[in-house]
Design a protein around this motif. Structure first.
Motif, PDB file in Angstrom:
ATOM      1  N   TRP A  32      60.077  66.359  -2.634  1.00 23.56           N
ATOM      2  CA  TRP A  32      60.468  66.827  -1.302  1.00 23.56           C
ATOM      3  C   TRP A  32      60.180  68.306  -1.079  1.00 23.56           C
ATOM      4  O   TRP A  32      60.604  68.872  -0.078  1.00 23.56           O
ATOM      5  CB  TRP A  32      61.959  66.547  -1.072  1.00 23.56           C
ATOM      6  CG  TRP A  32      62.305  65.117  -1.309  1.00 23.56           C
ATOM      7  CD1 TRP A  32      63.127  64.630  -2.285  1.00 23.56           C
ATOM      8  CD2 TRP A  32      61.850  63.979  -0.573  1.00 23.56           C
ATOM      9  NE1 TRP A  32      63.212  63.263  -2.209  1.00 23.56           N
ATOM     10  CE2 TRP A  32      62.436  62.834  -1.166  1.00 23.56           C
ATOM     11  CE3 TRP A  32      61.003  63.809   0.525  1.00 23.56           C
ATOM     12  CZ2 TRP A  32      62.193  61.547  -0.700  1.00 23.56           C
ATOM     13  CZ3 TRP A  32      60.758  62.529   0.987  1.00 23.56           C
ATOM     14  CH2 TRP A  32      61.356  61.418   0.385  1.00 23.56           C
ATOM     15  N   GLU A  33      59.486  68.928  -2.004  1.00 20.27           N
ATOM     16  CA  GLU A  33      59.162  70.340  -1.804  1.00 20.27           C
ATOM     17  C   GLU A  33      58.203  70.495  -0.636  1.00 20.27           C
ATOM     18  O   GLU A  33      57.238  69.732  -0.508  1.00 20.27           O
ATOM     19  CB  GLU A  33      58.520  70.919  -3.071  1.00 20.27           C
ATOM     20  CG  GLU A  33      59.479  71.074  -4.233  1.00 20.27           C
ATOM     21  CD  GLU A  33      58.804  71.675  -5.450  1.00 20.27           C
ATOM     22  OE1 GLU A  33      57.564  71.888  -5.384  1.00 20.27           O
ATOM     23  OE2 GLU A  33      59.488  71.933  -6.450  1.00 20.27           O
ATOM     24  N   PRO A  34      58.441  71.481   0.243  1.00 23.70           N
ATOM     25  CA  PRO A  34      57.523  71.669   1.383  1.00 23.70           C
ATOM     26  C   PRO A  34      56.163  72.128   0.899  1.00 23.70           C
ATOM     27  O   PRO A  34      56.042  72.879  -0.059  1.00 23.70           O
ATOM     28  CB  PRO A  34      58.219  72.740   2.219  1.00 23.70           C
ATOM     29  CG  PRO A  34      59.103  73.476   1.250  1.00 23.70           C
ATOM     30  CD  PRO A  34      59.555  72.442   0.254  1.00 23.70           C
ATOM     31  N   ARG A  35      55.135  71.644   1.566  1.00 25.07           N
ATOM     32  CA  ARG A  35      53.782  72.098   1.261  1.00 25.07           C
ATOM     33  C   ARG A  35      53.579  73.466   1.889  1.00 25.07           C
ATOM     34  O   ARG A  35      53.772  73.626   3.082  1.00 25.07           O
ATOM     35  CB  ARG A  35      52.751  71.144   1.858  1.00 25.07           C
ATOM     36  CG  ARG A  35      52.374  69.973   0.974  1.00 25.07           C
ATOM     37  CD  ARG A  35      53.497  69.036   0.685  1.00 25.07           C
ATOM     38  NE  ARG A  35      52.971  67.747   0.214  1.00 25.07           N
ATOM     39  CZ  ARG A  35      53.724  66.800  -0.262  1.00 25.07           C
ATOM     40  NH1 ARG A  35      55.019  66.981  -0.389  1.00 25.07           N
ATOM     41  NH2 ARG A  35      53.201  65.648  -0.624  1.00 25.07           N
ATOM     42  N   GLN A  36      53.231  74.433   1.083  1.00 25.00           N
ATOM     43  CA  GLN A  36      53.010  75.770   1.607  1.00 25.00           C
ATOM     44  C   GLN A  36      51.624  75.851   2.253  1.00 25.00           C
ATOM     45  O   GLN A  36      50.613  75.640   1.604  1.00 25.00           O
ATOM     46  CB  GLN A  36      53.132  76.806   0.485  1.00 25.00           C
ATOM     47  CG  GLN A  36      54.518  76.897  -0.115  1.00 25.00           C
ATOM     48  CD  GLN A  36      55.570  77.290   0.895  1.00 25.00           C
ATOM     49  OE1 GLN A  36      55.330  78.126   1.757  1.00 25.00           O
ATOM     50  NE2 GLN A  36      56.743  76.689   0.796  1.00 25.00           N
ATOM     51  N   ARG A  37      51.616  76.124   3.535  1.00 25.80           N
ATOM     52  CA  ARG A  37      50.351  76.200   4.257  1.00 25.80           C
ATOM     53  C   ARG A  37      50.215  77.580   4.887  1.00 25.80           C
ATOM     54  O   ARG A  37      51.110  78.058   5.573  1.00 25.80           O
ATOM     55  CB  ARG A  37      50.300  75.149   5.375  1.00 25.80           C
ATOM     56  CG  ARG A  37      50.599  73.720   4.914  1.00 25.80           C
ATOM     57  CD  ARG A  37      49.467  73.147   4.098  1.00 25.80           C
ATOM     58  NE  ARG A  37      49.707  71.746   3.788  1.00 25.80           N
ATOM     59  CZ  ARG A  37      48.988  71.026   2.964  1.00 25.80           C
ATOM     60  NH1 ARG A  37      47.969  71.578   2.339  1.00 25.80           N
ATOM     61  NH2 ARG A  37      49.263  69.763   2.747  1.00 25.80           N
ATOM     62  N   THR A  38      49.117  78.210   4.653  1.00 23.20           N
ATOM     63  CA  THR A  38      48.797  79.471   5.325  1.00 23.20           C
ATOM     64  C   THR A  38      47.401  79.330   5.901  1.00 23.20           C
ATOM     65  O   THR A  38      46.899  78.234   6.036  1.00 23.20           O
ATOM     66  CB  THR A  38      48.874  80.633   4.324  1.00 23.20           C
ATOM     67  OG1 THR A  38      47.990  80.372   3.227  1.00 23.20           O
ATOM     68  CG2 THR A  38      50.303  80.785   3.782  1.00 23.20           C
ATOM     69  N   ARG A  39      46.775  80.344   6.348  1.00 24.97           N
ATOM     70  CA  ARG A  39      45.370  80.353   6.739  1.00 24.97           C
ATOM     71  C   ARG A  39      44.992  79.122   7.569  1.00 24.97           C
ATOM     72  O   ARG A  39      44.120  78.344   7.207  1.00 24.97           O
ATOM     73  CB  ARG A  39      44.479  80.421   5.507  1.00 24.97           C
ATOM     74  CG  ARG A  39      44.623  81.728   4.734  1.00 24.97           C
ATOM     75  CD  ARG A  39      43.772  81.722   3.498  1.00 24.97           C
ATOM     76  NE  ARG A  39      42.366  81.464   3.842  1.00 24.97           N
ATOM     77  CZ  ARG A  39      41.434  81.160   2.938  1.00 24.97           C
ATOM     78  NH1 ARG A  39      41.769  81.053   1.669  1.00 24.97           N
ATOM     79  NH2 ARG A  39      40.188  80.956   3.313  1.00 24.97           N
ATOM     80  N   THR A  40      45.685  78.911   8.686  1.00 29.79           N
ATOM     81  CA  THR A  40      45.368  77.776   9.547  1.00 29.79           C
ATOM     82  C   THR A  40      44.421  78.134  10.686  1.00 29.79           C
ATOM     83  O   THR A  40      44.125  77.288  11.527  1.00 29.79           O
ATOM     84  CB  THR A  40      46.662  77.194  10.146  1.00 29.79           C
ATOM     85  OG1 THR A  40      47.346  78.231  10.872  1.00 29.79           O
ATOM     86  CG2 THR A  40      47.564  76.644   9.055  1.00 29.79           C
ATOM     87  N   ASP A  41      43.954  79.382  10.729  1.00 30.14           N
ATOM     88  CA  ASP A  41      43.102  79.802  11.841  1.00 30.14           C
ATOM     89  C   ASP A  41      41.845  78.952  11.940  1.00 30.14           C
ATOM     90  O   ASP A  41      41.416  78.579  13.046  1.00 30.14           O
ATOM     91  CB  ASP A  41      42.722  81.276  11.689  1.00 30.14           C
ATOM     92  CG  ASP A  41      43.917  82.196  11.918  1.00 30.14           C
ATOM     93  OD1 ASP A  41      44.934  81.688  12.446  1.00 30.14           O
ATOM     94  OD2 ASP A  41      43.840  83.387  11.563  1.00 30.14           O
ATOM     95  N   ALA A  42      41.229  78.650  10.806  1.00 28.44           N
ATOM     96  CA  ALA A  42      39.987  77.870  10.840  1.00 28.44           C
ATOM     97  C   ALA A  42      40.246  76.480  11.416  1.00 28.44           C
ATOM     98  O   ALA A  42      39.457  75.958  12.206  1.00 28.44           O
ATOM     99  CB  ALA A  42      39.400  77.768   9.435  1.00 28.44           C
ATOM    100  N   LEU A  43      41.369  75.876  11.028  1.00 29.64           N
ATOM    101  CA  LEU A  43      41.699  74.545  11.544  1.00 29.64           C
ATOM    102  C   LEU A  43      42.049  74.602  13.028  1.00 29.64           C
ATOM    103  O   LEU A  43      41.693  73.700  13.792  1.00 29.64           O
ATOM    104  CB  LEU A  43      42.860  73.954  10.748  1.00 29.64           C
ATOM    105  CG  LEU A  43      43.211  72.494  11.030  1.00 29.64           C
ATOM    106  CD1 LEU A  43      41.999  71.600  10.800  1.00 29.64           C
ATOM    107  CD2 LEU A  43      44.375  72.048  10.146  1.00 29.64           C
ATOM    108  N   ALA A  44      42.719  75.676  13.435  1.00 33.04           N
ATOM    109  CA  ALA A  44      43.066  75.824  14.854  1.00 33.04           C
ATOM    110  C   ALA A  44      41.808  75.921  15.717  1.00 33.04           C
ATOM    111  O   ALA A  44      41.805  75.490  16.875  1.00 33.04           O
ATOM    112  CB  ALA A  44      43.942  77.056  15.050  1.00 33.04           C
ATOM    113  N   GLY A  45      40.744  76.457  15.157  1.00 31.93           N
ATOM    114  CA  GLY A  45      39.503  76.531  15.906  1.00 31.93           C
ATOM    115  C   GLY A  45      38.920  75.162  16.199  1.00 31.93           C
ATOM    116  O   GLY A  45      38.115  75.010  17.130  1.00 31.93           O
ATOM    117  N   VAL A  46      39.304  74.165  15.424  1.00 34.45           N
ATOM    118  CA  VAL A  46      38.813  72.801  15.613  1.00 34.45           C
ATOM    119  C   VAL A  46      39.807  71.963  16.416  1.00 34.45           C
ATOM    120  O   VAL A  46      39.440  71.294  17.388  1.00 34.45           O
ATOM    121  CB  VAL A  46      38.524  72.132  14.263  1.00 34.45           C
ATOM    122  CG1 VAL A  46      38.081  70.685  14.452  1.00 34.45           C
ATOM    123  CG2 VAL A  46      37.484  72.914  13.491  1.00 34.45           C
TER     124      VAL A  46
END
Length: 328
Positions: free
Chosen positions: A243-257
């Motif tokens: 149940w540990e949260p997945r640490q996500r950073t650097r989403t700018d590239a995905l937001a571009g899509v």
């Protein structure tokens, strides 16, 4: 301690299976306990209010799965393959012979000191009322498991892969000795510590079915119902990180899509949530959240699970893979 002899034939018929129903019983028991749990507290806090709101704490499962002790064996039909779907296991429950159901309920009555009204009704007419038990299990699954199953299944599959590698590299003895501290392989015999009921090959089928589980614990659970092979459900490896949260950073590239709103919603679905919950957490309007979730679902990145008056959204394995690729 219980001893179970193993012949060469038994070893040849020993196999693994991932079973949804082996998660349902222990998980339902945890939810009813209403206590904190060192591993599953996050899941309990999110799921328990929905289980209570749906009245599942007062239904068929509440009488068939007591706080401790025996659970009727017909609720855990022998998996026909390595990873049966829930629907296949529910078909097995619905098709349980009336005599088997009554035998299991007789044992439940003896060990619990009686049966509740629903269990008594089931005893009277199993063929007419098993369908209602199955319907309630389906509801419970949608509330408690369906949004999380991809995450749970990943842990179970990883455990099976690890065990298979153990057999390939070190042999079956290493596998059986490493399942759990209470399980020991010695001199062609499998010894189960802290088990009070005897085991005998004269009352079981050949081989053994090994079933990893995230909710079984702290001791393995067994099902011995001739002529089926004995089933041993043991705690899977890797539960601590489930149940540990997945640490996500650097989403700018995905937001571009995908766009910023859809990327934000995808990252917020570390835990399944409703439209209202996502709107509160992200600051987006409910209508905007709904529109973007529909687009993500149509793309196969999000799944929707109806749980009574709620619809819970969860990331699919494809959504997980996309985030992992974009945010290493």
């Amino acid at each position: 301690m219980a001893d179970l002899l193993f012949s060469v034939r038994d070893l040849a018929h020993t196999r693994f299976a991932v079973s949804p129903m082996w998660e349902v019983g222990p998980g339902f028991r945890l939810l009813r306990a209403r206590t904190a749990h060192p591993v599953h507290r996050t899941w309990l806090d999110r799921t328990r209010p929905r289980v209570l709101a749906a009245g599942l704490d007062r239904g068929w499962l509440a009488e068939l799965i007591p706080p401790s002790g025996y659970v009727p064996d017909f609720l855990n039909p022998t998996p026909s393959g390595p990873a049966p779907a829930l629907a296949a296991e529910l078909d097995g429950i619905a098709a349980a012979p009336p005599g088997r159901v009554r035998d299991d309920l007789d044992r439940l009555r003896r060990e619990q000191g009686g049966l509740g009204p629903r269990a008594r009704a089931l005893y009277a007419r199993p063929e007419a009322r098993l369908s209602r038990v199955v319907e309630e299990i389906e509801t419970f699954w949608e509330v408690a498991y369906a949004p999380y199953w991809a995450r749970i299944r990943a842990v179970l599959d990883a455990d099976v892969s690890h065990r298979a590698r153990q057999v390939a590299e070190h042999g079956a003895a290493r596998l059986l000795n490493d399942l759990h501290a209470s399980v020991r392989w010695d001199d062609d015999t499998l010894r189960l510590l802290r088990r009070h009921r005897a085991l005998s090959r004269t009352t079981t089928g050949p081989g053994m079915l090994l079933i990893p589980s995230v909710f079984t614990g702290p001791l393995p659970l067994t099902r011995v119902t001739p002529p089926d092979p004995p089933q041993l459900a043991y705690p899977a490896r890797g539960i601590g990180s489930l149940w540990e949260p997945r640490q996500r950073t650097r989403t700018d590239a995905l937001a571009g899509v995908l766009g910023r709103s859809r990327t934000l919603l995808l990252t917020e679905l570390d835990s399944p949530a409703s439209t209202t919950e996502l709107a509160t957490r992200t600051g987006l309007s409910a209508a905007g959240v709904s529109q973007n979730l529909t687009a993500l679902r149509d793309a196969g990145l999000v799944s929707a699970h109806r749980a009574g008056r709620w619809v819970l959204y969860a990331r699919t394995p494809a959504g997980e893979s996309l985030l992992a690729a974009a945010c290493p």
